[in-house]
Design a protein around this motif. Structure first.
Motif, PDB file in Angstrom:
ATOM      1  N   ARG A 302       3.976  -2.181  -5.169  1.00  0.00           N
ATOM      2  CA  ARG A 302       2.765  -1.486  -4.709  1.00  0.00           C
ATOM      3  C   ARG A 302       2.446  -0.294  -5.611  1.00  0.00           C
ATOM      4  NH1 ARG A 302       5.438  -2.008   0.122  1.00  0.00           N
ATOM      5  NH2 ARG A 302       5.521   0.272   0.462  1.00  0.00           N
ATOM      6  N   ASN A 303       3.468   0.402  -6.037  1.00  0.00           N
ATOM      7  CA  ASN A 303       3.253   1.517  -6.970  1.00  0.00           C
ATOM      8  C   ASN A 303       2.655   1.021  -8.280  1.00  0.00           C
ATOM      9  OD1 ASN A 303       4.118   3.560  -5.316  1.00  0.00           O
ATOM     10  ND2 ASN A 303       6.247   3.510  -6.043  1.00  0.00           N
ATOM     11  N   HIS A 307      -0.945   2.131  -9.894  1.00  0.00           N
ATOM     12  CA  HIS A 307      -1.089   2.713 -11.235  1.00  0.00           C
ATOM     13  C   HIS A 307      -1.990   1.848 -12.124  1.00  0.00           C
ATOM     14  CE1 HIS A 307       1.571   6.112 -10.817  1.00  0.00           C
ATOM     15  NE2 HIS A 307       2.548   5.340 -10.343  1.00  0.00           N
TER      16      HIS A 307
END
Length: 339
Positions: A302-303, A307
């Motif tokens: 998810r990060n 990004h």
């Protein structure tokens, strides 16, 4: 002539198709803007070739149909906004989203006991019957009834009991303390006698808001009566944003609501006959993930997705600099927005 009208319609739809394809790629944005302005000029020619409309109402163009006019079930934005015109709730919110009295004042007797007192001047439904604490009780018990399957039930699940103290006084007792409880009582109040008769509030709303229903036989056309001056307000669904703009320029509608291309908004803002009003919004766009999924349930994935999304470019090129980055669910203007 009808032949001329037909040709113009064909040109209109062909231009829309071309513009849409061009807008899908960032490399052709400048070219798209130029073509879009040319298209609007073409639309202006199309409009001027038609006959003026004569009516005695205020017409508002919507981008989608309201799903329901029953405040116990409405979750979409259009339905919610229309419901606010038809019904009043116990509380409302100020510009910083603090709860404030609407139909009733309240006092906190204990952390799990709130007493609401109805305001006398606001207590009459559109059918002439008086709004009392019995109607408040019936409305909220209907929402809490699991058989009714109201999507708002979970937001007031802390209510243990609702007790009528007097004609204008009602007590809410909670299962556990909730300091934000008054702000949860936003459901429009319905007449108890009509709830018991299983009245179709979705199509035939009876509330005590500033407007009342006139006609809603057609999903795409809703008529309300503004009570303070007996003016008919029409809400017409026009899903294509370009069609909404065309009808605005033609005079078939007076206001438009919903998504519009930034280039069209900028162009309309330059026209003396059109007033464009802008205000900071509190809605947001988001991606939702299934947290039980083995891939996107991983916070590292998810990060990475977060990004990878170029929010600055989306705001600049897709939204025409008419948005801002959301750093949280609540906007900075909200009383808890910077918490």
């Amino acid at each position: 002539s009808f032949l001329k009208f037909g040709r113009l319609v064909k040109i209109y739809f062909y231009t829309v198709t071309v513009l849409w394809k061009l807008m899908r790629t960032e490399k052709k944005i400048l070219k798209t803007k130029s073509l879009l302005i040319l298209f609007v000029l073409l639309s202006q020619f199309f409009i001027n070739s038609c006959k003026d409309i004569d009516r005695n109402t205020i017409a508002i163009g919507l981008n989608t149909n309201p799903i329901t006019l029953d405040p116990r079930y409405a979750t979409d934005a259009i339905s919610y906004r229309l419901i606010r015109l038809l019904y009043k709730s116990l509380i409302d919110f100020d510009e910083e989203f603090h709860a404030k009295p609407e139909l009733a004042d309240w006092e906190k007797i204990s952390p799990i006991h709130y007493r609401f007192t109805l305001r006398e001047k606001l207590n009459e439904f559109h059918d002439g019957s008086l709004l009392t604490s019995e109607d408040v009780k019936a409305t909220y018990e209907s929402v809490l009834n699991p058989e009714k399957i109201s999507p708002h039930r979970s937001s007031i699940a802390m209510i243990e009991s609702i007790e009528v103290v007097g004609r204008n006084i009602i007590d809410f007792k909670l299962l556990y303390p909730d300091p934000l409880f008054p702000g949860r009582l936003v459901i429009g109040i319905l007449p108890k006698k009509l709830i018991s008769k299983k009245h179709n509030f979705a199509r035939e709303p009876i509330g005590n808001g500033p407007m009342k229903i006139v006609d809603f036989k057609n999903d795409n056309h809703l008529k309300l009566l503004r009570l303070h001056d007996n003016k008919i307000i029409e809400f017409i669904t026009l899903k294509d944003p370009t069609v909404r703009v065309l009808k605005l320029l033609k005079g078939e509608i007076d206001l438009i609501q919903g998504n519009l291309p930034p280039e069209i908004i900028a162009w309309l803002d330059q026209k003396k006959s059109i007033h464009v009003k802008k205000k900071i919004g509190n809605t947001f766009t988001y991606l939702g993930f299934n947290m039980e999924d083995p891939i996107v349930g991983n916070i590292l994935i998810r990060n990475a997705i977060a990004h990878a999304i170029d929010r600055e470019s989306i705001i600049k090129y897709v939204m025409g600099a008419s948005a801002r980055k959301a750093e949280a669910l609540l906007p900075p203007e909200h009383w808890a927005g910077n918490s």
